[in-house]
Scaffold this motif. Structure first.
Motif, short mmCIF file in Angstrom:
data_model
loop_
_atom_site.label_atom_id
_atom_site.label_comp_id
_atom_site.label_asym_id
_atom_site.label_seq_id
_atom_site.Cartn_x
_atom_site.Cartn_y
_atom_site.Cartn_z
N PHE A 112 0.82 -1.21 0.00
CA PHE A 112 0.00 0.00 0.00
C PHE A 112 0.86 1.26 0.00
O PHE A 112 0.48 2.29 -0.57
CB PHE A 112 -0.93 -0.01 1.22
CG PHE A 112 -2.00 1.04 1.19
CD1 PHE A 112 -3.25 0.76 0.67
CD2 PHE A 112 -1.76 2.31 1.69
CE1 PHE A 112 -4.24 1.73 0.65
CE2 PHE A 112 -2.74 3.28 1.67
CZ PHE A 112 -3.98 2.99 1.14
N ILE A 120 -5.82 6.25 -4.51
CA ILE A 120 -6.73 6.11 -3.38
C ILE A 120 -7.88 7.10 -3.52
O ILE A 120 -9.04 6.79 -3.21
CB ILE A 120 -5.98 6.32 -2.07
CG1 ILE A 120 -4.77 5.39 -1.99
CG2 ILE A 120 -6.90 6.09 -0.88
CD1 ILE A 120 -5.10 3.93 -2.13
N TYR A 165 -5.15 7.41 2.98
CA TYR A 165 -3.90 7.16 2.28
C TYR A 165 -2.69 7.11 3.22
O TYR A 165 -1.79 6.27 3.05
CB TYR A 165 -3.67 8.23 1.21
CG TYR A 165 -2.36 8.07 0.48
CD1 TYR A 165 -2.15 7.00 -0.39
CD2 TYR A 165 -1.32 8.97 0.67
CE1 TYR A 165 -0.95 6.84 -1.05
CE2 TYR A 165 -0.11 8.82 0.01
CZ TYR A 165 0.07 7.75 -0.86
OH TYR A 165 1.26 7.58 -1.51
#
Length: 287
Positions: A112, A120, A165
């Protein structure tokens, strides 16, 4: 008959003269040159451009700059606080609550971190946008012309996107800190009758404070300079300092004003970094 003269002893081999060692300062020249060409010289150009006559007075006295400064100053700390709280809770669950797929989730956190911020934001637009899934489901269930979810174009939408995020940037150092935590302390506290909340408060949290400080300071600086999230949410009423730099330089072609805002933004970032270093140094001295 005379004895033969003894053979002369072989001459000792001459040691090769060692090469002359270079001064230590020579090795610092290449990185300094690279740093100067790639960073210091462009920064000097920005500072020089910002020194145009009347540039600082016009920009610092404008309502647009004050609004952007206020928005940046409250949005970045608010997003950082949300990331700290959410990241700490999620890291606790992943590290100490056994559930299927926990290791896969921990590895996904590393993946991620490589995602761009606009990705995102686009995902949130697909869910909560004007024509997103949530509004589509609402329209299908109620038959209304439009759904109630329009907050992504407000400061709250930007705040949600930044928390979504940047939370893994807090979780990663926390998971590393939890992996080094002595489980014997947790078992001892549990055997003495301590409840989970007390164990977290008195055992886990003190060990996690350095990781929280490191992750929180990183997120604060990143939120302070975030540009893609604000741009892709389409929040026209949300103008941060990086967005003001973009609008001054690209939309208005006012480069001195853009450089003034950039210098202010750099000063805030450097000031926060210096504050973090000072606090961490004092905290390390008192430990």
């Amino acid at each position: 008959m005379t004895d033969a003269a003894p053979a002369a002893a072989p001459a000792p081999a001459r040691e090769a003269a060692p090469g002359r060692a270079l001064p230590r300062w020579v090795w610092t020249v290449p990185p300094v040159v690279v740093l100067g060409v790639l960073f210091l010289y462009p920064l000097a150009l920005v500072v020089r451009e910002s020194l145009a006559p009347g540039a600082y007075g016009d920009v610092l006295g404008s309502p647009a700059f004050r609004d952007a400064l206020v928005t940046t100053v409250w949005l970045a700390p608010a997003a950082t606080a949300g990331c700290l709280v959410l990241g700490f809770v999620l890291a606790l669950i992943i590290a100490f609550v056994p559930f299927p797929g926990g290791k896969a989730v921990a590895k996904f956190i590393d993946v991620f971190l490589s995602f761009p911020s606009f990705l995102i934001t686009l995902a949130l637009l697909f869910i909560y946008g004007t024509v997103g899934m949530a509004n589509g489901v609402w329209t299908g269930l109620t038959g209304a012309a439009g759904g109630p979810f329009h907050f992504l174009t407000t400061p709250w939408g930007v705040l949600l996107a930044e928390i979504t995020y940047f939370t893994p940037f807090v979780m990663r150092p926390l998971l590393a800190a939890f992996a080094q935590l002595d489980t014997g302390q947790l078992e001892a506290a549990s055997s003495l009758g301590a409840r989970p909340a007390r164990i977290v408060r008195q055992v886990i949290l003190p060990e996690a404070l350095p990781a929280l400080a490191a992750g929180g300071s990183l997120v604060l600086v990143l939120c302070l300079n975030e540009f893609g999230i604000v741009l892709f949410t389409g929040a026209k009423g949300v103008t941060t300092l990086p967005m003001l730099v973009y609008s001054k330089a690209i939309l208005e072609s006012d480069y001195p004003a853009a450089c003034v805002v950039a210098v202010v933004n750099i000063a805030l970032s450097v000031g926060l970094y210096a504050l973090y270093r000072g606090v961490s140094r004092r905290a390390g001295a008192h430990r």
